[in-house]
Design a protein around this motif. Structure first.
Motif, PDB file in Angstrom:
ATOM      1  N   UNK A 146     -27.301  63.791   3.278  1.00 20.16           N
ATOM      2  CA  UNK A 146     -27.026  62.266   2.341  1.00 20.16           C
ATOM      3  C   UNK A 146     -27.321  61.076   3.258  1.00 20.16           C
ATOM      4  N   UNK A 147     -27.705  60.278   2.844  1.00 20.82           N
ATOM      5  CA  UNK A 147     -27.990  58.929   3.398  1.00 20.82           C
ATOM      6  C   UNK A 147     -26.761  58.427   3.885  1.00 20.82           C
ATOM      7  N   UNK A 148     -25.624  58.282   3.018  1.00 25.36           N
ATOM      8  CA  UNK A 148     -24.394  57.909   3.379  1.00 25.36           C
ATOM      9  C   UNK A 148     -23.232  58.800   2.929  1.00 25.36           C
ATOM     10  N   UNK A 149     -22.368  58.809   3.519  1.00 26.28           N
ATOM     11  CA  UNK A 149     -20.909  59.595   3.259  1.00 26.28           C
ATOM     12  C   UNK A 149     -19.769  58.879   3.556  1.00 26.28           C
ATOM     13  N   UNK A 150     -18.937  58.689   2.681  1.00 26.87           N
ATOM     14  CA  UNK A 150     -17.759  57.763   3.053  1.00 26.87           C
ATOM     15  C   UNK A 150     -16.486  58.106   2.305  1.00 26.87           C
ATOM     16  N   UNK A 151     -15.241  57.701   2.747  1.00 24.40           N
ATOM     17  CA  UNK A 151     -14.066  57.797   1.894  1.00 24.40           C
ATOM     18  C   UNK A 151     -13.704  56.678   1.293  1.00 24.40           C
ATOM     19  N   UNK A 152     -14.612  55.707   1.215  1.00 25.05           N
ATOM     20  CA  UNK A 152     -14.428  54.479   0.737  1.00 25.05           C
ATOM     21  C   UNK A 152     -15.856  54.216  -0.507  1.00 25.05           C
ATOM     22  N   UNK A 153     -15.247  53.948  -1.736  1.00 28.46           N
ATOM     23  CA  UNK A 153     -16.376  53.501  -2.831  1.00 28.46           C
ATOM     24  C   UNK A 153     -16.973  52.497  -2.711  1.00 28.46           C
ATOM     25  N   UNK A 154     -16.479  51.504  -2.104  1.00 29.32           N
ATOM     26  CA  UNK A 154     -17.391  50.365  -1.555  1.00 29.32           C
ATOM     27  C   UNK A 154     -18.551  50.619  -0.868  1.00 29.32           C
ATOM     28  N   UNK A 155     -18.498  51.699  -0.113  1.00 28.92           N
ATOM     29  CA  UNK A 155     -19.674  51.959   0.863  1.00 28.92           C
ATOM     30  C   UNK A 155     -20.620  52.780   0.170  1.00 28.92           C
ATOM     31  N   UNK A 156     -20.527  53.443  -0.916  1.00 29.32           N
ATOM     32  CA  UNK A 156     -21.559  54.195  -1.372  1.00 29.32           C
ATOM     33  C   UNK A 156     -21.917  53.814  -3.140  1.00 29.32           C
ATOM     34  N   UNK A 157     -20.881  53.427  -3.856  1.00 26.63           N
ATOM     35  CA  UNK A 157     -21.011  53.310  -5.069  1.00 26.63           C
ATOM     36  C   UNK A 157     -22.224  52.117  -5.714  1.00 26.63           C
ATOM     37  N   UNK A 158     -21.834  50.944  -5.005  1.00 20.01           N
ATOM     38  CA  UNK A 158     -22.798  49.584  -5.340  1.00 20.01           C
ATOM     39  C   UNK A 158     -24.312  49.922  -5.521  1.00 20.01           C
ATOM     40  N   UNK A 159     -24.748  50.700  -4.594  1.00 17.04           N
ATOM     41  CA  UNK A 159     -25.963  50.987  -4.778  1.00 17.04           C
ATOM     42  C   UNK A 159     -26.635  52.270  -5.610  1.00 17.04           C
ATOM     43  N   UNK A 160     -25.661  52.996  -6.275  1.00 15.71           N
ATOM     44  CA  UNK A 160     -25.949  54.121  -7.136  1.00 15.71           C
ATOM     45  C   UNK A 160     -26.636  53.694  -8.249  1.00 15.71           C
ATOM     46  N   UNK A 161     -27.464  54.242  -8.462  1.00 17.38           N
ATOM     47  CA  UNK A 161     -28.266  54.305 -10.231  1.00 17.38           C
ATOM     48  C   UNK A 161     -27.667  55.277 -11.095  1.00 17.38           C
TER      49      UNK A 161
END
Length: 104
Positions: A64-79
Protein backbone atom coordinates in the motif's frame (compact mmCIF):
# COMPACT_ATOMS: atom_id res chain seq x y z
CA UNK A 1 -8.58 3.20 1.33
CA UNK A 2 -9.03 -0.24 2.80
CA UNK A 3 -10.23 -0.30 6.38
CA UNK A 4 -8.88 -3.41 8.05
CA UNK A 5 -5.77 -5.54 7.75
CA UNK A 6 -7.14 -9.07 7.71
CA UNK A 7 -7.42 -11.67 4.96
CA UNK A 8 -9.60 -9.58 2.65
CA UNK A 9 -7.25 -6.60 2.93
CA UNK A 10 -4.30 -8.85 2.11
CA UNK A 11 -6.03 -9.72 -1.17
CA UNK A 12 -7.32 -6.22 -1.97
CA UNK A 13 -3.97 -4.43 -1.49
CA UNK A 14 -2.01 -6.11 -4.30
CA UNK A 15 -5.06 -6.68 -6.49
CA UNK A 16 -6.23 -3.05 -6.60
CA UNK A 17 -2.67 -1.72 -6.74
CA UNK A 18 -2.08 -3.94 -9.76
CA UNK A 19 -5.14 -2.36 -11.40
CA UNK A 20 -3.50 1.06 -11.03
CA UNK A 21 -5.17 2.37 -7.89
CA UNK A 22 -3.27 4.03 -5.06
CA UNK A 23 -4.17 1.90 -2.05
CA UNK A 24 -3.90 3.01 1.55
CA UNK A 25 -4.83 1.08 4.69
CA UNK A 26 -6.50 2.25 7.87
CA UNK A 27 -6.13 -0.44 10.53
CA UNK A 28 -7.14 0.80 13.97
CA UNK A 29 -7.14 -2.47 15.93
CA UNK A 30 -4.24 -2.56 18.42
CA UNK A 31 -0.91 -2.80 16.56
CA UNK A 32 -2.45 -4.14 13.34
CA UNK A 33 -1.12 -1.33 11.12
CA UNK A 34 2.42 -1.66 12.48
CA UNK A 35 2.42 -5.45 12.03
CA UNK A 36 1.11 -5.19 8.46
CA UNK A 37 3.64 -2.49 7.57
CA UNK A 38 6.50 -4.55 9.02
CA UNK A 39 5.41 -7.65 7.09
CA UNK A 40 5.03 -6.01 3.68
CA UNK A 41 8.27 -4.09 4.16
CA UNK A 42 10.25 -7.22 5.08
CA UNK A 43 8.70 -9.20 2.20
CA UNK A 44 8.85 -6.40 -0.39
CA UNK A 45 5.07 -6.40 -0.71
CA UNK A 46 2.09 -8.68 -0.29
CA UNK A 47 1.85 -11.47 -2.85
CA UNK A 48 -1.34 -13.12 -4.06
CA UNK A 49 -2.00 -15.64 -6.80
CA UNK A 50 -5.13 -15.28 -8.91
CA UNK A 51 -6.22 -18.79 -9.85
CA UNK A 52 -9.51 -17.76 -11.49
CA UNK A 53 -8.29 -19.29 -14.74
CA UNK A 54 -6.72 -22.69 -13.93
CA UNK A 55 -4.56 -22.45 -17.08
CA UNK A 56 -3.32 -18.92 -16.41
CA UNK A 57 -2.35 -18.11 -12.83
CA UNK A 58 -1.52 -14.47 -12.22
CA UNK A 59 0.79 -13.31 -9.44
CA UNK A 60 0.43 -9.83 -7.95
CA UNK A 61 2.86 -8.40 -5.42
CA UNK A 62 2.45 -4.85 -4.14
CA UNK A 63 2.46 -2.69 -1.03
CA UNK A 64 0.00 0.00 0.00
CA UNK A 65 1.00 3.63 -0.45
CA UNK A 66 0.23 4.30 3.22
CA UNK A 67 -0.67 2.21 6.25
CA UNK A 68 -1.71 3.77 9.55
CA UNK A 69 -3.75 3.27 12.70
CA UNK A 70 -4.94 6.88 12.33
CA UNK A 71 -7.85 7.65 10.02
CA UNK A 72 -6.47 11.16 9.61
CA UNK A 73 -3.43 9.74 7.78
CA UNK A 74 -5.30 7.70 5.18
CA UNK A 75 -8.98 8.65 4.81
CA UNK A 76 -8.90 12.32 3.63
CA UNK A 77 -7.30 11.50 0.26
CA UNK A 78 -9.47 8.42 -0.40
CA UNK A 79 -11.95 8.51 -3.28
CA UNK A 80 -13.27 5.06 -2.40
CA UNK A 81 -13.35 3.27 0.95
CA UNK A 82 -13.59 -0.49 1.33
CA UNK A 83 -14.62 -1.76 4.75
CA UNK A 84 -12.87 -5.15 4.92
CA UNK A 85 -13.89 -6.00 8.48
CA UNK A 86 -16.07 -8.40 10.43
CA UNK A 87 -19.51 -6.96 11.18
CA UNK A 88 -18.81 -6.31 14.88
CA UNK A 89 -15.96 -3.90 13.99
CA UNK A 90 -17.73 -1.80 11.37
CA UNK A 91 -19.54 0.69 13.62
CA UNK A 92 -16.39 1.78 15.43
CA UNK A 93 -14.44 2.23 12.22
CA UNK A 94 -17.25 4.23 10.62
CA UNK A 95 -17.21 6.49 13.67
CA UNK A 96 -13.42 6.87 13.35
CA UNK A 97 -13.42 7.74 9.65
CA UNK A 98 -16.48 10.04 9.56
CA UNK A 99 -14.66 13.29 10.47
CA UNK A 100 -12.05 12.65 7.77
CA UNK A 101 -14.28 11.87 4.77
CA UNK A 102 -14.22 14.12 1.70
CA UNK A 103 -17.29 16.30 1.29
CA UNK A 104 -19.52 15.73 -1.71
Amino acid sequence: CICGAGNAAHVFIPYFTNLGYEVSVFASLQDEAARLKKAYTENEGIEIIDRTDPDNHKVYKHSPKACSNSAEDTIPQADCIIIALPSFAIQGVLRDIKPHLKHG
